[in-house]
Motif scaffolding. Structure first.
Motif, PDB file in Angstrom:
ATOM      1  N   GLY A 148      54.161  -4.833 -44.428  1.00  0.00           N
ATOM      2  CA  GLY A 148      55.329  -5.629 -44.098  1.00  0.00           C
ATOM      3  C   GLY A 148      56.450  -5.566 -45.103  1.00  0.00           C
ATOM      4  O   GLY A 148      57.553  -6.042 -44.828  1.00  0.00           O
ATOM      5  N   ASP A 161      48.825  -2.844 -38.442  1.00  0.00           N
ATOM      6  CA  ASP A 161      50.014  -3.262 -37.690  1.00  0.00           C
ATOM      7  C   ASP A 161      51.125  -2.220 -37.715  1.00  0.00           C
ATOM      8  O   ASP A 161      52.311  -2.564 -37.594  1.00  0.00           O
ATOM      9  N   ALA A 169      52.510  -0.739 -39.996  1.00  0.00           N
ATOM     10  CA  ALA A 169      53.508  -1.148 -40.977  1.00  0.00           C
ATOM     11  C   ALA A 169      54.045   0.012 -41.806  1.00  0.00           C
ATOM     12  O   ALA A 169      54.903  -0.186 -42.677  1.00  0.00           O
ATOM     13  N   TYR A 223      60.641  -0.118 -36.558  1.00  0.00           N
ATOM     14  CA  TYR A 223      60.767   0.221 -37.977  1.00  0.00           C
ATOM     15  C   TYR A 223      62.188   0.715 -38.189  1.00  0.00           C
ATOM     16  O   TYR A 223      62.933   0.998 -37.237  1.00  0.00           O
ATOM     17  N   GLN A 246      59.290  -6.192 -38.143  1.00  0.00           N
ATOM     18  CA  GLN A 246      58.727  -7.510 -38.407  1.00  0.00           C
ATOM     19  C   GLN A 246      59.402  -8.547 -37.520  1.00  0.00           C
ATOM     20  O   GLN A 246      60.523  -8.355 -37.046  1.00  0.00           O
ATOM     21  N   ARG A 247      58.696  -9.622 -37.292  1.00  0.00           N
ATOM     22  CA  ARG A 247      59.237 -10.698 -36.447  1.00  0.00           C
ATOM     23  C   ARG A 247      60.374 -11.421 -37.152  1.00  0.00           C
ATOM     24  O   ARG A 247      61.369 -11.784 -36.538  1.00  0.00           O
TER      25      ARG A 247
END
Length: 431
Positions: free
Chosen positions: A100, A149, A151, A381, A409-410
Motif C-alpha cells: 500500500g 492485494d 499492491a 495503480y 488504494q481506497r
C-alpha cells in the motif's frame, strides 16, 4: 530452493503459492517471519523458464513487510524475527516493502544506436526493471508475485511502460527510427532540447508527412509510391555503407550519395517543432521519429512491436526494413490536435488529462509552492514521474527525476509541492 532453515516459534518455513501460504498463516494467527519457497515462471523470457525464489513476510507490530530473493537464507541464531529479517536484507541485498505504500522505481539503461533509453517499468528479455528500497532492488515481476492485494501491480502483467528517450545531440546519429505501431500507444513529454543541437531551443520530431509536398501529387497513392521508391533508393546506399568493414572509411562518392538520397527521402516527411513542455501523442499507424538532442519522458503500452520505414544508420535489431508493409497501412497525417482536458483547477493547482488512450491515461499535475491536492485518486495503480520541483506524497519526499509506483488504494493520496519552484508531476493510470 534448499534452505538450511527450520521452523521455530518466530520463523515459519513453507513451500507453495506465496499468497495462499500467507493467507493461511495469518488466519492461523501467525506472527514473526514466514518464508515460502516457490517457482516463478519468467514470462518475459523465451519458453518462460522457472526461477526458484523465496517470499519473505514479516508480521511485526501490526504491520506486514514483504520481500523476495533468489539467495539462500541462513539463520545464524540469536536473532528475533525483525532482526533476522534485517540481517537477510543486508546479506542478500533485497528491498523491504510495505503493501500500500508508494515505491521508488530503479532505472535500467538500454543502449541504442541513436543514444539510450532509460526504462523504469520495463520487463523484457532486454532488461528487467526493479522496485528500489534504500539502495536495494527487487525485480518488478518478483515482487508482483508475492505482494498481497496486487499492491505491486497484478502478477504476470506488465505495468504501463515508463521510460526516457535520450538521443545523442549529433544530427542524423541521434535521430530515432522512422517507424509506426499498430498496437503500441505512446505519448512523449519534452523535458530538454539540447542547445548545441538546436540553438534556438526548438527541436523536432518527424511526424507524418509534409502536406504541401503531398499536394503536388495527383493522389495519395502516387505520393505513397513515390515515397516508397525514395526510401528504397536510399536503402540501397545504406546497405552499401553498412557492408563496409568497421575500420574502412566510406568513399566520398558513397557518402555524398547517402546525403542526397536521405534528403530526397526526408523531403516527403513533416518535421513538427518541439519545445520543453510540449506533449506529443503518437497515433497508431502514424510514422514518427524523434530527432537528435530532444529528450522526452515517454509512457506507452507495454508491448514490443513496430514497423521500421527507414533509418539513417544500420538497424541492429533486425535484418530488414518494413517499408512495404508499413506503407500499406500508414496514415499520412495525424488527427487534429485536441486541447487537454482540465480535470481540476484551483488556487495554485491544475490537473490536466494530456492523453486518453484505450488502455491508459496520463495526467499532468502542476502545483505552485505550498499547494496541495488532498484527494488524488488511484483506483488500480499509478506510474509517476516528478518532472520539476519536489513532490511530497503522503509525507514522503521525491525530488525532480524521481520515478515511483503508486499502489491502488481506497483512500486518497495527498500530493503537495514541497519547494519554492512549481511541481510538475506526471501520472499514468491504466484502464
Amino acid at each position: 530452493m534448499n534452505h538450511p532453515l527450520q521452523s521455530t516459534d518466530y520463523l515459519h518455513y513453507r513451500k507453495g503459492q506465496p499468497l495462499t501460504c500467507l493467507q493461511q498463516w495469518r488466519e492461523q494467527g501467525g506472527e514473526g517471519l514466514l518464508v515460502v519457497d516457490f517457482q516463478l515462471q519468467q514470462y518475459w523470457l523465451p519458453d518462460a523458464p522457472a526461477l526458484p525464489l523465496s517470499a519473505i513476510y514479516l508480521w511485526s507490530q501490526q504491520r506486514l513487510s514483504v520481500s523476495v530473493t533468489d539467495q539462500q537464507l541462513v539463520d545464524p541464531g540469536g536473532l528475533d524475527a525483525a532482526a533476522l529479517y534485517d540481517y537477510w536484507s543486508e546479506r542478500c541485498g533485497f528491498g523491504c516493502f510495505v503493501p500500500g505504500q508508494p515505491m521508488n522505481l530503479q532505472p535500467v539503461y538500454i543502449a541504442k544506436p541513436w543514444g539510450q533509453e532509460i526504462w523504469y517499468t520495463g520487463v523484457e528479455e532486454r532488461g528487467v526493471c526493479a522496485f528500489a528500497d534504500a539502495g536495494k532492488a527487487t525485480a518488478i515481476p518478483w515482487l508482483q508475485a508475492v505482494m498481497p492485494d496486487a499492491a505491486a501491480g497484478p502478477a504476470d502483467q506488465a505495468l504501463v511502460l515508463l521510460k526516457i528517450l535520450d538521443p545523442s545531440p549529433e544530427p542524423v546519429i541521434g535521430d530515432l527510427y522512422f517507424e509506426l505501431h499498430e498496437e503500441k500507444r505512446e505519448v512523449y513529454v519534452v523535458t530538454e532540447v539540447d542547445k548545441s543541437a538546436w540553438p534556438d531551443g526548438v527541436g523536432a520530431i518527424r511526424y507524418g508527412f509534409d502536406p504541401q509536398y503531398r499536394r503536388q501529387f495527383d493522389s495519395d497513392a502516387q505520393f505513397k509510391a513515390a515515397y516508397v521508391k525514395a526510401v528504397k533508393d536510399y536503402e540501397r546506399v545504406r546497405r552499401q555503407l553498412d557492408a563496409l568493414p568497421a575500420a574502412e572509411a566510406a568513399p566520398e562518392t558513397l557518402q555524398q550519395a547517402e546525403r542526397t538520397k536521405r534528403q530526397a527521402m526526408n523531403r516527403f516527411t513533416y518535421l513538427r517543432p518541439l519545445r520543453v513542455g510540449d506533449v506529443v501523442k503518437v497515433p497508431l499507424r502514424l510514422p514518427h521519429s524523434l530527432q537528435h538532442g530532444v529528450r522526452t519522458i515517454e509512457f506507452q503500452t507495454p508491448v514490443y512491436e513496430r514497423k521500421i520505414l527507414s533509418f539513417a544508420q544500420q538497424v541492429l535489431t533486425q535484418d530488414h526494413w518494413d517499408t512495404d508493409q508499413a506503407a500499406a497501412i500508414m496514415d499520412l497525417e495525424p488527427p487534429a490536435e485536441e486541447a487537454f482536458e482540465c480535470l481540476q483547477k484551483g488556487p495554485g493547482l491544475i490537473v490536466e488529462r494530456i492523453v486518453d488512450f484505450d488502455d491508459f491515461e496520463v495526467r499532468r499535475i502542476t502545483l505552485e509552492a505550498a499547494a496541495t491536492i488532498e484527494d488524488l485518486a488511484v483506483p488500480d495503480y499509478g506510474v509517476a514521474m516528478v518532472v520539476a520541483g519536489q513532490a511530497e506524497l503522503n509525507e514522503a519526499q521525491y525530488p525532480a527525476g524521481s520515478a515511483l509506483f503508486m499502489p491502488g488504494q481506497r483512500a486518497f493520496y495527498r500530493l503537495s509541492c514541497a519547494a519554492k519552484e512549481p511541481l510538475v508531476f506526471l501520472l499514468a493510470l491504466p484502464r
